[in-house]
Design an enzyme around this catalytic site. Sequence first.
Site, PDB file in Angstrom:
ATOM      1  N   GLU A  81       0.844  -1.212   0.000  1.00 12.50           N
ATOM      2  CA  GLU A  81       0.000   0.000   0.000  1.00 12.50           C
ATOM      3  C   GLU A  81       0.872   1.252   0.000  1.00 12.50           C
ATOM      4  O   GLU A  81       0.753   2.127   0.865  1.00 12.50           O
ATOM      5  CB  GLU A  81      -0.983  -0.020   1.185  1.00 12.50           C
ATOM      6  CG  GLU A  81      -1.923  -1.216   1.101  1.00 12.50           C
ATOM      7  CD  GLU A  81      -3.143  -1.174   2.026  1.00 12.50           C
ATOM      8  OE1 GLU A  81      -3.153  -0.380   2.975  1.00 12.50           O
ATOM      9  OE2 GLU A  81      -4.083  -1.947   1.775  1.00 12.50           O
ATOM     10  N   GLU A 122      -5.023  -8.857  -0.648  1.00 12.27           N
ATOM     11  CA  GLU A 122      -5.839  -8.556   0.534  1.00 12.27           C
ATOM     12  C   GLU A 122      -7.289  -8.450   0.095  1.00 12.27           C
ATOM     13  O   GLU A 122      -7.623  -7.577  -0.722  1.00 12.27           O
ATOM     14  CB  GLU A 122      -5.388  -7.258   1.221  1.00 12.27           C
ATOM     15  CG  GLU A 122      -4.053  -7.418   1.934  1.00 12.27           C
ATOM     16  CD  GLU A 122      -3.655  -6.219   2.783  1.00 12.27           C
ATOM     17  OE1 GLU A 122      -4.549  -5.525   3.310  1.00 12.27           O
ATOM     18  OE2 GLU A 122      -2.442  -5.983   2.903  1.00 12.27           O
TER      19      GLU A 122
HETATM   20  O1  AHR Z   1      -5.212  -6.455   6.605  1.00  8.27           O
HETATM   21  C1  AHR Z   1      -5.151  -5.348   7.429  1.00  8.27           C
HETATM   22  C2  AHR Z   1      -4.501  -4.150   6.772  1.00  8.27           C
HETATM   23  O2  AHR Z   1      -5.295  -3.693   5.723  1.00  8.27           O
HETATM   24  C3  AHR Z   1      -3.161  -4.375   6.135  1.00  8.27           C
HETATM   25  O3  AHR Z   1      -2.125  -4.319   7.039  1.00  8.27           O
HETATM   26  C4  AHR Z   1      -3.076  -3.245   5.163  1.00  8.27           C
HETATM   27  O4  AHR Z   1      -2.270  -3.567   4.043  1.00  8.27           O
HETATM   28  C5  AHR Z   1      -4.512  -2.973   4.782  1.00  8.27           C
HETATM   29  O5  AHR Z   1      -4.815  -1.644   4.848  1.00  8.27           O
END
Ligand code: AHR
Length: 484
Positions: free
Chosen positions: A173, A296
């Site tokens: 991110e 994710e």
């Molecule tokens: O999964 C939780 C968080 O969500 C992660 O650390 C981040 O990459 C995202 O914003």
Amino acid sequence: MSHISINRQRQRGKISKYIYGQFSEHLGRSIYGGLWVEPNSEIPNVNGLRSDAITALKAIKVPVLRWPGGCFADTYHWADGIGPANKRKKIVNTSWGGVVENNHFGTHEYFELLKQLGADAYVNGNLGSGTVQEMSEWVEYMTFNGTSPMADLRAANGRKDPWHVKFFGVGNESWGGGGNMRPEYYADLYRQYQTFLNSYDADHPLYKIASGPNVDDYHWMDVLMKSAAPYMDGISLHHYALASAWEDKRPALAFPENEWFSLIKSAQKMDELITKHSTIMDKYDPQKRVGLIVDEWGSWLRTEKGTNPAFLYQQNTIRDAMIAAITLHIFQKHVDRVQMANIAQMVNVLQAMLLTDGPKLIKTPTYYIFKMFLKHQDALAMDTLDTLAETTSASVSKNQDGYFISLCNYGLTAADTVTIDMDSTIHTVAGEMLRGTQMDQHNDFDHPDAVAPEKFTATTHDSHQLTAKIPPMSVVTLQVTTEN
Ligand code: AHR
């Protein structure tokens, strides 16, 4: 009423088993407590890893595990997590609650976890606050076979042979917590950092993953692909399902009917996101060499009362099972681009497979979807001709015995009668179902089996046509053996 027509000539391609990947971060009780309990714990463990979690996870054949983050990855200095455990630095986990991170779970423990699971490595490097040298040396430490400062250090720490790292992520991110960068700047940094990530094992080159867009940031994708596509094997995408606005996380239990549907609708957006990001990727990579890595995904709901809000511990219901099934169906529709996906996160965080409370462990409805869908892993996705009811989602794959069909009816009241036309003679049909009778049905430590798969027999068939009656709030899988 739904109708599905299967024709063996119409195939989408192989469903990579990596689409069924997992993610575990140094966040709350994902690692500490959930997987790692220290070798001297009273909780049964092998080399510090809790045996009940390993047994449960082996049963879903975890193909790959992303680690150590997430946000944590961009604060993680890997050298803090090697050497004798009692000499490792204690640091503050600034990403998740300011708690002490004792670094007892580090590189060696991660590879022990992978060994016990039988999973491949997806290591996420620190670009946000780490140096090129640090990232380069981590790869050397893990993978160089010979004499070098990092390989010698690894041997001094008890591991002579190198490990195999299949996937490596360059930052996380980077548009947000990973450095608040603009895409042009990150693209240049990506090009620089990845230059020094050597593939020491020529037979298994590193699969390098660039930090991709947040949800629908199509500009980020465009800039990254334009500037750095030849230097990457994959680019990530993050999208969480929300029942309302990001700032207004909704409860995981006892939610109203409209939030059943709003959460599912948010999950369904994955289809549009993959379609639009793929269109941009096609411009720069028409051969579809670069994979879209959805590393994710899952539901992000309100944390449970009495738990640390920074630990992201949420309950998991039959609604989460719907989301898992629908999202996995979407990935299987896009097998030409989606080469890996990693649900967030494996234990005790967000849409988890397992929840633990001290020595107790339960399996969630999401876990059971991963278990029921095992036969999709590495099978051939079929491009079926469908007319589906508004609340039905389906996916079909071909295996050596015939076809494996998964169906989800996320309607709340009406069953859906699904007719499936097969292109070969049906021999046998074996069905399994995960079903809810109320919207927030879930397992807890007193009722660990309130939601569990059961045999599904509501099918009839003649030689080429199969009919299945799918109850509301259910996911059904059918293994159909056919003549050839
Ligand atoms: O999964 C939780 C968080 O969500 C992660 O650390 C981040 O990459 C995202 O914003």
